[in-house]
Scaffold this motif. Structure first.
Motif, short mmCIF file in Angstrom:
data_model
loop_
_atom_site.label_atom_id
_atom_site.label_comp_id
_atom_site.label_asym_id
_atom_site.label_seq_id
_atom_site.Cartn_x
_atom_site.Cartn_y
_atom_site.Cartn_z
N ASN A 182 -33.87 -38.50 5.15
CA ASN A 182 -33.61 -39.69 4.33
C ASN A 182 -33.20 -39.35 2.90
O ASN A 182 -33.11 -40.24 2.06
CB ASN A 182 -34.86 -40.58 4.29
N MET A 183 -32.93 -38.06 2.66
CA MET A 183 -32.60 -37.62 1.30
C MET A 183 -31.22 -36.97 1.26
O MET A 183 -31.06 -35.83 1.68
CB MET A 183 -33.67 -36.64 0.80
N PRO A 184 -30.19 -37.67 0.75
CA PRO A 184 -28.86 -37.06 0.64
C PRO A 184 -28.86 -35.91 -0.38
O PRO A 184 -29.68 -35.88 -1.30
CB PRO A 184 -27.98 -38.21 0.14
N VAL A 185 -27.93 -34.99 -0.20
CA VAL A 185 -27.70 -33.90 -1.14
C VAL A 185 -26.23 -33.93 -1.53
O VAL A 185 -25.35 -33.91 -0.66
CB VAL A 185 -28.04 -32.53 -0.53
N ILE A 186 -25.96 -33.98 -2.83
CA ILE A 186 -24.56 -33.96 -3.29
C ILE A 186 -24.27 -32.59 -3.90
O ILE A 186 -24.93 -32.16 -4.86
CB ILE A 186 -24.28 -35.07 -4.32
N GLY A 187 -23.30 -31.90 -3.32
CA GLY A 187 -22.87 -30.61 -3.83
C GLY A 187 -21.68 -30.80 -4.75
O GLY A 187 -20.64 -31.32 -4.33
N ILE A 188 -21.83 -30.40 -6.02
CA ILE A 188 -20.73 -30.54 -6.99
C ILE A 188 -20.19 -29.17 -7.36
O ILE A 188 -20.94 -28.25 -7.65
CB ILE A 188 -21.16 -31.33 -8.24
N ARG A 189 -18.89 -29.06 -7.31
CA ARG A 189 -18.23 -27.78 -7.53
C ARG A 189 -18.07 -27.48 -9.02
O ARG A 189 -18.10 -28.39 -9.85
CB ARG A 189 -16.86 -27.77 -6.84
N GLU A 190 -17.90 -26.20 -9.34
CA GLU A 190 -17.75 -25.80 -10.74
C GLU A 190 -16.54 -26.49 -11.37
O GLU A 190 -15.47 -26.55 -10.77
CB GLU A 190 -17.63 -24.29 -10.84
N GLY A 191 -16.74 -27.01 -12.56
CA GLY A 191 -15.70 -27.76 -13.24
C GLY A 191 -15.82 -29.26 -13.03
O GLY A 191 -15.11 -30.03 -13.66
N SER A 192 -16.72 -29.66 -12.14
CA SER A 192 -16.91 -31.07 -11.84
C SER A 192 -18.23 -31.57 -12.43
O SER A 192 -19.06 -30.79 -12.89
CB SER A 192 -16.91 -31.31 -10.33
N ALA A 193 -18.41 -32.89 -12.38
CA ALA A 193 -19.63 -33.48 -12.92
C ALA A 193 -19.87 -34.84 -12.26
O ALA A 193 -18.93 -35.49 -11.78
CB ALA A 193 -19.53 -33.65 -14.43
N LEU A 194 -21.11 -35.23 -12.26
CA LEU A 194 -21.47 -36.60 -11.89
C LEU A 194 -21.83 -37.35 -13.16
O LEU A 194 -22.55 -36.82 -14.02
CB LEU A 194 -22.65 -36.62 -10.93
N LEU A 195 -21.34 -38.56 -13.28
CA LEU A 195 -21.64 -39.39 -14.45
C LEU A 195 -22.37 -40.65 -14.01
O LEU A 195 -21.86 -41.43 -13.20
CB LEU A 195 -20.35 -39.78 -15.18
N LEU A 196 -23.56 -40.82 -14.55
CA LEU A 196 -24.34 -42.04 -14.34
C LEU A 196 -24.29 -42.84 -15.63
O LEU A 196 -24.76 -42.40 -16.67
CB LEU A 196 -25.79 -41.68 -13.98
N GLU A 197 -23.71 -44.03 -15.55
CA GLU A 197 -23.57 -44.86 -16.74
C GLU A 197 -23.45 -46.32 -16.33
O GLU A 197 -22.71 -46.66 -15.42
CB GLU A 197 -22.32 -44.45 -17.54
N ASN A 198 -24.24 -47.16 -17.00
CA ASN A 198 -24.24 -48.60 -16.73
C ASN A 198 -24.48 -48.91 -15.25
O ASN A 198 -23.87 -49.81 -14.68
CB ASN A 198 -22.92 -49.23 -17.18
N ALA A 209 -16.21 -33.37 -4.13
CA ALA A 209 -17.59 -32.96 -3.92
C ALA A 209 -17.96 -33.21 -2.46
O ALA A 209 -17.16 -33.76 -1.69
CB ALA A 209 -18.52 -33.72 -4.85
N VAL A 210 -19.15 -32.79 -2.07
CA VAL A 210 -19.60 -32.95 -0.69
C VAL A 210 -20.97 -33.61 -0.67
O VAL A 210 -21.86 -33.21 -1.43
CB VAL A 210 -19.68 -31.59 0.04
N VAL A 211 -21.13 -34.61 0.19
CA VAL A 211 -22.43 -35.22 0.39
C VAL A 211 -22.95 -34.80 1.76
O VAL A 211 -22.27 -34.96 2.78
CB VAL A 211 -22.37 -36.76 0.32
N PHE A 212 -24.16 -34.26 1.78
CA PHE A 212 -24.82 -33.86 3.02
C PHE A 212 -25.88 -34.89 3.36
O PHE A 212 -26.70 -35.25 2.51
CB PHE A 212 -25.47 -32.49 2.88
N LYS A 226 -24.48 -34.28 8.63
CA LYS A 226 -23.11 -34.76 8.45
C LYS A 226 -22.66 -34.43 7.03
O LYS A 226 -23.44 -34.54 6.09
CB LYS A 226 -23.06 -36.28 8.67
N GLN A 227 -21.40 -34.01 6.90
CA GLN A 227 -20.81 -33.77 5.59
C GLN A 227 -19.75 -34.82 5.32
O GLN A 227 -18.91 -35.10 6.18
CB GLN A 227 -20.17 -32.38 5.52
N THR A 228 -19.79 -35.40 4.13
CA THR A 228 -18.81 -36.40 3.72
C THR A 228 -18.15 -35.95 2.42
O THR A 228 -18.85 -35.61 1.46
CB THR A 228 -19.47 -37.77 3.49
N ILE A 229 -16.83 -35.91 2.39
CA ILE A 229 -16.10 -35.51 1.19
C ILE A 229 -15.99 -36.72 0.26
O ILE A 229 -15.64 -37.82 0.68
CB ILE A 229 -14.69 -34.99 1.53
N ILE A 230 -16.29 -36.50 -1.01
CA ILE A 230 -16.10 -37.56 -2.01
C ILE A 230 -15.04 -37.11 -3.00
O ILE A 230 -14.97 -35.95 -3.39
CB ILE A 230 -17.42 -37.92 -2.72
#
Length: 242
Positions: A182-198, A209-212, A226-230
């Motif tokens: 029940n816990m997704p994992v998001i793999g972010i590649r070098e040079g990338s970022a996740l932004l949480l805002e509003n 990126a890849v979501v597992f 399952k792997q999902t490309i974002i």
């Protein structure tokens, strides 16, 4: 909350933090004074680490939290908080030792901008159980800041060295997902970022990126991964739902 989670401090052969300058400047929105938490540093002492960040970001005023006699008071007055990379276990151990996890959470929930890279991004998730680091020290718990209700894997890569017979990064993450369906994992590649805002989560940078994830069927009771490309700039806000 305003949380910028950089995968790494460098992209390819660029100078330290330079690939993230535009992300950081936009995120700070004219704030110039930054409280830096260097606790992930192990072979690099905290004074030198703070100076390294200051040299990379000369238009900002960077002050290490360790320079204050009281870490909690330093956080109370912080206009922005940066947390650098290094060893995630050492970082989290010191946050527990100083008893400031809740203080950081309160500050960020009040709207104080947060920027982390590598280990500093790892602790933004539910726990540090998907870090790439060796557990060189044992923190009281693996539970982290939980700004986002999933796991992060900075420095994510599909690369497998020729002749190397150990598990790939994907295989290790899939093992986590099987035990934590029940816990997704998001793999972010070098040079990338996740932004949480509003209340919105987006992927920044040039790379996907890849979501597992894993799910268990009632019939077999065996979790299937399952792997999902974002894609870059993709809205990932549905992953904020607990």
């Amino acid at each position: 909350m305003k949380v910028l989670m950089l995968s790494s401090s460098r992209k390819r052969d660029e100078e330290y933090l330079q690939h993230g300058l535009s992300f950081i400047n936009s995120h700070l929105n004219a704030i110039k004074e930054v409280l830096f938490i260097p606790y992930a540093g192990v072979t690099l002492n905290w004074d030198d680490y703070t100076q390294k960040v200051q040299d990379a970001l000369p238009l900002l005023t960077i002050t290490g939290i360790h320079e204050y006699p009281n870490a909690k008071e330093a956080l109370q007055s912080a206009k922005a908080i940066f947390v650098g990379g290094g060893n995630t276990f050492n970082l989290l151990s010191h946050l527990y030792q100083q008893d400031i996890l809740v203080d950081i959470q309160h500050k960020i929930k009040q709207g104080t901008p947060y920027v982390g890279w590598s280990a500093g991004s790892n602790i933004c998730g539910n726990s540090i159980r998907t870090t790439n680091d060796m557990p060189i020290i044992q923190p009281p718990s693996f539970e982290a800041l939980n700004f986002v209700p999933f796991q992060l894997n900075p420095h994510y890569t599909d690369y497998q060295a020729p002749g190397h017979n150990g598990e790939t990064r994907a295989q290790r993450i899939e093992e986590f997902c099987v035990l934590n369906p029940n816990m997704p994992v998001i793999g972010i590649r070098e040079g990338s970022a996740l932004l949480l805002e509003n209340g919105r989560l987006t992927l920044k940078g040039e790379l996907d990126a890849v979501v597992f994830t894993a799910s268990c069927t009632e019939k077999t009771k065996i979790a299937k991964t399952k792997q999902t490309i974002i894609k870059r700039k993709q809205d990932l806000s549905h992953y904020l739902q607990k």
